[in-house]
Design a protein around this motif. Structure first.
Motif, short mmCIF file in Angstrom:
data_model
loop_
_atom_site.label_atom_id
_atom_site.label_comp_id
_atom_site.label_asym_id
_atom_site.label_seq_id
_atom_site.Cartn_x
_atom_site.Cartn_y
_atom_site.Cartn_z
N TYR A 7 0.82 -1.27 0.05
CA TYR A 7 -0.06 -0.01 0.08
C TYR A 7 0.98 1.32 0.02
N PRO A 8 0.49 2.33 -0.68
CA PRO A 8 -0.55 2.54 -1.45
C PRO A 8 -0.75 2.02 -2.76
N GLY A 9 0.25 1.41 -3.27
CA GLY A 9 0.31 0.66 -4.68
C GLY A 9 -0.69 -0.78 -4.30
N SER A 10 -0.39 -1.77 -4.93
CA SER A 10 -0.72 -3.11 -4.72
C SER A 10 -0.48 -3.98 -3.79
N TYR A 11 -1.36 -4.78 -3.24
CA TYR A 11 -0.81 -5.50 -1.85
C TYR A 11 -1.80 -6.78 -2.13
N GLU A 12 -1.39 -7.74 -1.23
CA GLU A 12 -2.26 -8.89 -1.12
C GLU A 12 -3.26 -8.88 -0.04
N LYS A 13 -4.39 -9.57 0.32
CA LYS A 13 -5.18 -9.47 1.25
C LYS A 13 -5.50 -10.79 1.51
N ASP A 14 -6.74 -10.67 2.53
CA ASP A 14 -7.47 -12.15 3.10
C ASP A 14 -6.49 -12.81 4.02
N PHE A 15 -5.60 -11.92 4.74
CA PHE A 15 -4.55 -12.74 5.95
C PHE A 15 -5.47 -12.73 7.25
N PRO A 16 -5.25 -13.71 7.95
CA PRO A 16 -6.05 -13.77 9.11
C PRO A 16 -5.34 -12.61 10.08
N ILE A 17 -5.97 -12.16 11.03
CA ILE A 17 -5.60 -11.00 11.86
C ILE A 17 -5.66 -11.53 13.45
N THR A 18 -4.74 -11.39 14.23
CA THR A 18 -4.51 -11.75 15.62
C THR A 18 -4.64 -10.37 16.54
N LEU A 19 -5.31 -10.11 17.33
CA LEU A 19 -5.59 -8.91 18.10
C LEU A 19 -5.26 -9.35 19.66
N PRO A 20 -4.76 -8.50 20.43
CA PRO A 20 -4.42 -8.38 21.75
C PRO A 20 -5.52 -8.29 22.50
N GLN A 21 -5.62 -8.47 23.74
CA GLN A 21 -6.62 -8.19 24.51
C GLN A 21 -6.56 -6.73 24.70
N ALA A 22 -8.01 -6.01 24.90
CA ALA A 22 -8.08 -4.79 24.88
C ALA A 22 -7.48 -4.19 26.40
N GLU A 23 -6.91 -3.31 26.37
CA GLU A 23 -6.57 -2.53 27.82
C GLU A 23 -6.86 -1.08 27.93
N LYS A 24 -6.87 -0.62 28.99
CA LYS A 24 -7.64 0.68 29.24
C LYS A 24 -6.86 1.78 28.65
N HIS A 25 -5.61 1.92 28.33
CA HIS A 25 -4.88 2.81 27.42
C HIS A 25 -4.68 2.48 26.15
N ARG A 26 -5.49 1.73 25.36
CA ARG A 26 -5.24 1.37 24.00
C ARG A 26 -6.44 0.72 23.59
N MET A 27 -6.69 0.93 22.25
CA MET A 27 -7.72 0.22 21.61
C MET A 27 -7.46 0.40 19.93
N VAL A 28 -8.14 -0.65 19.19
CA VAL A 28 -8.08 -0.78 18.04
C VAL A 28 -9.37 -0.41 17.22
N PHE A 29 -8.95 0.40 16.19
CA PHE A 29 -10.17 0.75 15.27
C PHE A 29 -9.79 -0.08 14.07
N HIS A 30 -11.03 -0.48 13.31
CA HIS A 30 -10.76 -1.35 12.09
C HIS A 30 -10.94 -0.39 10.91
#
Ligand SMILES: Nc1ncnc2c1ncn2[C@@H]1O[C@H](COP(=O)(O)OP(=O)(O)O)[C@@H](O)[C@H]1O
Ligand SMILES: [Mg+2]
Length: 428
Positions: free
Chosen positions: A344-367
């Motif tokens: 990215y921002p050129g061509s890239y592969e996709k459909d790879f599985p994602i592992t996310l860690p536990q949510a904690e107070k001082h951090r979060m994940v936006f998709h």
């Protein structure tokens, strides 16, 4: 109140996160949404520009408020469509009408608006197709670097900054004659190059008054130290250390207030967000551009600092009661690291599985570019996720964001490793 958010990026994920926390929100829908927005509401398979589809869905599901994320539906007139259709006119829609959306949809219109209403911006001139020679003549009166902007929406690619006059002539030809941006290049703007450091201010307006939301700085280039091609944004920070109280007061008085006065004088219908791209030129703010919606990824650092119920503010805005509200902003620093698919921002592969860690107070994940399949989240776009870290200062927020970024795993993960580093020098 049933609410529908239009869009599918990190911005819409952050909006869904914030809006879903409100006791005023009963059912939340996101069209089309992404893997992450499902955590906060129901994804609906509708395009953001399918106005009749959105209207039918809204009537069937008793939608009372629509929050428009991206610019395309606004520039195409979704707000006018809802306001002018009797069965739909009762639905509160957050966004400007088509004419006000030209503040983003046409660079020439925005520059003229700024000039007319005394809003500080780079000096400029507009040229139309057939005026190639005049444009070249004007370039001769300017100093390098030359800034040449296709008038219309060009997916963030329509601004060419040229170091030599020959390159600038080429840029004019490319836009007006070769028409690489199509109709977006029917006209172009040539403007003075501003030397300074860039940031963005955000307003929420009801068309009569406004609230200043937290400001942010984003990182547009793909590589560390702002190298390589432009992207949709690789990271963002709020607050911005070089935009102190004095500077932000200038932004309020010299930019936000006259912008709103201009909107009122021109009779625009504007209930929504205004994103003001700014250059800090030796302590003086100058407008680079308006966007008529929130930014992505800036939203992911702006919304977490707003302590108010956002749904309540949006409701007040749509009822013209924003003057009764006060914004409460957290003093904490937010740092976002965009995790992208390598390539990215050129061509890239996709459909790879994602592992996310536990949510904690001082951090979060936006998709942003994610989907869900049988086994969990998978990558589906160039910008995949935002790792969002909070801290009582910039250093801690950077550390929290990077710790999180490193604990998220998917194949071909790429992120910049210098987000926020350039700003540490502004902090005593
Ligand atoms: N007058 C200017 N002086 C210096 N840099 C500029 C100027 N105008 C635009 N830029 C740079 O080009 C980028 C893109 O321009 P902008 O007007 O924001 O267009 P868009 O976001 O629609 O592509 C800005 O973020 C800024 O870095
Ligand atoms: Mg821009």
């Amino acid at each position: 109140m049933n609410i529908l958010i239009l869009g599918s990026g990190g911005r819409e994920c952050a909006l869904a996160w914030k809006i879903s926390q409100s006791p005023l929100c009963s059912q939340l829908f996101i069209a089309p949404g992404n893997g992450g927005t499902k955590e906060y509401g129901t994804n609906i398979d509708l395009s953001v520009t399918d106005f009749t589809g959105i209207a039918e869905f809204s009537l069937k599901n008793n939608i009372e408020m629509i929050v428009v994320g991206p610019e395309d539906p606004l520039v195409l007139g979704i707000v006018d469509y809802f306001l002018s259709t009797p069965q739909l006119s009762g639905i509160k829609i957050i966004g400007p009408d088509k004419r006000a959306a030209m503040l983003e949809g046409s660079k020439a219109f925005a520059k003229q608006f700024m000039q007319k209403h005394g809003i500080p911006t780079a000096t400029y001139k507009t040229f139309h197709s057939g005026q190639t020679e005049l444009a070249k003549e004007f370039l001769q009166s300017m100093k390098p670097p030359y800034v040449i902007k296709a008038d219309g929406l060009a997916a963030g690619k329509g601004v060419l900054i040229c170091q030599t006059i020959e390159e600038a002539y080429d840029a004019v030809e490319t836009i007006l004659v070769k028409r690489i941006f199509g109709d977006a290049g029917n006209s172009l703007v040539i403007e003075e190059f501003l030397h300074g450091i860039e940031m963005s201010a955000f307003l929420l307006t009801d068309g009569n008054s406004f609230l200043m939301l937290p400001e942010a700085k984003d990182y547009k280039r793909i590589g560390n130290h702002d190298t390589g091609p432009n992207t949709g944004g690789m990271g963002t920070i709020s607050p911005v250390p070089f935009a102190g109280a004095e500077f932000m007061e200038k932004v309020r008085q010299q930019i936000a207030e006259p912008t709103l006065r201009g909107i009122i004088e021109e009779g625009m219908h504007y209930c929504g967000f205004i994103f003001v791209g700014l250059m800090n030129v030796d302590g003086e703010p100058k407008v680079i551009e308006y966007n008529v919606r929130l930014g992505d990824p800036e939203t992911q650092s702006v919304l977490p600092r707003i302590q108010n119920d956002l749904t309540d503010l949006l409701l007040a805005a749509s009822n013209h009661q924003l003057h009764e509200k006060q914004i409460k902003i957290s003093p904490e620093t937010i740092v976002n690291i965009v995790l992208a698919s390598n390539g990215y921002p050129g061509s890239y592969e996709k459909d790879f599985p994602i592992t996310l860690p536990q949510a904690e107070k001082h951090r979060m994940v936006f998709h942003a570019g994610t989907k869900i399949n049988e086994s969990g989240f998978i990558t589906s776009g160039g910008r995949v996720l935002t790792a969002c870290g909070t801290g009582h200062n910039l250093e801690t927020a950077i550390e929290n964001a990077y710790t999180l970024a490193r604990e998220i795993h998917f194949k071909n993960k790429y992120f910049r490793s210098d987000i926020g580093q350039d700003l540490l020098k502004y902090i005593q």
